[in-house]
Design a protein around this motif. Structure first.
Motif, PDB file in Angstrom:
ATOM      1  N   HIS A  90    -118.247  71.880 -72.679  1.00  0.00           N
ATOM      2  CA  HIS A  90    -117.699  72.968 -71.860  1.00  0.00           C
ATOM      3  C   HIS A  90    -118.796  73.977 -71.490  1.00  0.00           C
ATOM      4  N   GLU A 103    -121.998  73.379 -71.380  1.00  0.00           N
ATOM      5  CA  GLU A 103    -122.929  72.727 -70.456  1.00  0.00           C
ATOM      6  C   GLU A 103    -122.393  72.748 -69.041  1.00  0.00           C
ATOM      7  N   LYS A 104    -121.054  72.517 -68.960  1.00  0.00           N
ATOM      8  CA  LYS A 104    -120.435  72.495 -67.630  1.00  0.00           C
ATOM      9  C   LYS A 104    -120.545  73.891 -66.994  1.00  0.00           C
ATOM     10  N   GLN A 105    -120.303  74.936 -67.812  1.00  0.00           N
ATOM     11  CA  GLN A 105    -120.382  76.301 -67.291  1.00  0.00           C
ATOM     12  C   GLN A 105    -121.797  76.615 -66.842  1.00  0.00           C
ATOM     13  N   SER A 132    -123.980  74.451 -65.812  1.00  0.00           N
ATOM     14  CA  SER A 132    -124.246  73.703 -64.584  1.00  0.00           C
ATOM     15  C   SER A 132    -123.598  74.393 -63.406  1.00  0.00           C
ATOM     16  N   SER A 133    -122.351  74.894 -63.567  1.00  0.00           N
ATOM     17  CA  SER A 133    -121.655  75.592 -62.479  1.00  0.00           C
ATOM     18  C   SER A 133    -122.363  76.883 -62.145  1.00  0.00           C
ATOM     19  N   ASP A 162    -117.227  71.684 -58.801  1.00  0.00           N
ATOM     20  CA  ASP A 162    -116.535  72.129 -60.007  1.00  0.00           C
ATOM     21  C   ASP A 162    -115.500  71.102 -60.447  1.00  0.00           C
ATOM     22  N   LEU A 182    -117.223  68.034 -61.815  1.00  0.00           N
ATOM     23  CA  LEU A 182    -117.712  68.274 -63.185  1.00  0.00           C
ATOM     24  C   LEU A 182    -116.563  68.247 -64.183  1.00  0.00           C
ATOM     25  N   GLN A 183    -115.444  68.891 -63.753  1.00  0.00           N
ATOM     26  CA  GLN A 183    -114.262  68.936 -64.637  1.00  0.00           C
ATOM     27  C   GLN A 183    -113.762  67.520 -64.925  1.00  0.00           C
ATOM     28  N   ARG A 187    -115.537  64.721 -64.744  1.00  0.00           N
ATOM     29  CA  ARG A 187    -116.479  64.048 -65.659  1.00  0.00           C
ATOM     30  C   ARG A 187    -116.236  64.511 -67.090  1.00  0.00           C
ATOM     31  N   LEU A 188    -116.053  65.818 -67.231  1.00  0.00           N
ATOM     32  CA  LEU A 188    -115.828  66.400 -68.563  1.00  0.00           C
ATOM     33  C   LEU A 188    -114.587  65.795 -69.210  1.00  0.00           C
TER      34      LEU A 188
END
Ligand code: ADP
Length: 352
Positions: free
Chosen positions: A41, A43-45, A47-48, A79, A82-83, A85-86
């Motif tokens: 989570h 990492e995703k933030q 990246s965003s 976004d 990514l979500q 993929r997450l």
């Protein structure tokens, strides 16, 4: 292979082990899942956050070392990707952890069952030995008690009992009482002696051999048996009283199982780091089939009955073995049926 019942001690212990294994496995899995999805989570933030709108609506620029680079794509699209993929990574992780835990459950069951069996085997063996001991002991106690009771009851019911008959009954009762006393003291010694009170010290082999010989001299004389002692002045390690008792038991047996007029020799010496003591007799001997069992509790070989040796309950050698082992020594026998026996005690030598 014996299949255990559900609810048997093995299954119950195996289930307890399995519960521990599964608690650990599930605990680690939950911890791993929550930390991994937490870092995904973050990492995703990151990246965003690295993709910031800078230009006109609909275009983005990404911060790089060489300055902002335009990305021709919509922010909410990336976004969502990514979500997605997450979520896929999370669900993959969850499936792997579930599969891992199912594997742990299956493997854990067999492992727990194996461990439970291994843990319980010596306990079950000890309990079985205890039960066998109690049943053998009560069987041995029953015979003299029954004889005592029957003879007394028959005498009591006889209206014209003479004084001589009454005396014979009393004499037989005393004989049975002595047997019971011997038996109970033997049983007590076997069950109580755990070797904690033994004093291991350096002692002279010839002194304990001489003391044991003195203890049985009278019985030997009564049976016209000649005793010969050739034990050197060797220092060994052990408990004086226990070892003297062991030699006395062996000499007592040698007298019991020898014909009147026989010879019993007590010899000794040292070999390498060990001292030894041998009791030789030319008595009835022991058959090869009986030799492996004579140190077991309550075991009496057939020829001892044939030889009409009534005293004894098959406890002497079991006590001798227990006492020698507690003293750090060993006991063994070589015997030829009809020719005689040699009992050997090997003892650690004392360093002077
Ligand atoms: P018991 O009270 O019967 O003598 P032990 O435990 O001392 O019991 O001996 C077990 C058995 O070993 C005896 O019953 C006898 O058959 C055999 N045994 C022991 N010592 C001798 C011996 N010196 N000669 C022959 N048989 C012996």
């Amino acid at each position: 292979m014996k299949v255990p019942r559900f609810g048997s001690p093995t299954i119950r212990l195996a289930l307890s082990y399995l519960a521990i294994i599964m608690t650990l496995s599930l605990g680690f899995s939950i911890l791993f899942y929550s930390t991994s999805s937490g870092s995904l989570h973050v990492e995703k933030q990151n990246s965003s956050g690295a993709i910031l709108p800078t230009g006109p609506q609909g275009s983005f620029s990404m911060r790089t070392d060489s300055g902002p680079t335009a990305i021709p794509s919509s922010g909410s699209g990336i976004d969502a990707q990514l979500q997605q993929r997450l979520n896929a990574v999370r669900s993959d992780l969850l499936h792997r952890l579930i599969a891992l835990n199912l594997g742990a459950l299956l493997l854990g069951f067999f492992l727990s069952y194996y461990l439970a069996q291994r843990t319980l085997r010596p306990i079950e063996a000890a309990m079985e030995a205890q039960a066998r001991f109690s049943s053998d002991a009560s069987h041995e106690l029953r015979t003299p008690l029954t004889a005592l009771r029957t003879r007394s009851e028959v005498a009591l019911r006889k209206p014209d009992l003479t004084l001589d008959e009454a005396k014979a009954v009393i004499a037989s009762s005393i004989e049975q009482a002595i047997k019971l006393q011997d038996l109970s003291s033997g049983l007590l010694r076997l069950s109580r002696d755990n070797g904690k009170n033994l004093k291991r010290q350096s002692i002279w082999l010839d002194e304990i051999a001489g003391e044991a010989l003195n203890r049985i001299r009278e019985i030997a004389q009564a049976n016209h048996i000649d005793l010969q002692l050739t034990v050197p002045h060797v220092s060994i390690l052990g408990d004086v009283e226990s070892l003297t008792q062991v030699i006395t038991i062996l000499l007592d047996n040698a007298v019991k199982y020898s014909k009147p007029g026989g010879v019993i020799r007590l010899t000794g010496g040292s070999e390498g780091k060990r001292g030894f003591l041998k009791v030789h007799d030319k008595g009835v001997g022991i058959s090869p089939a009986d030799v492996p069992h004579i140190f077991e509790r309550f075991y009496r070989a057939d020829q001892s009955r044939a030889h009409k040796v009534k005293d004894g309950h098959g406890l002497g050698l079991a006590i001798a073995k227990q006492l020698t082992e507690q003293s750090g020594s060993t006991i063994s026998v070589e015997s030829t049926l009809g020719k005689g026996s040699i009992f050997t005690i090997k003892l650690p030598l004392a360093r002077l």
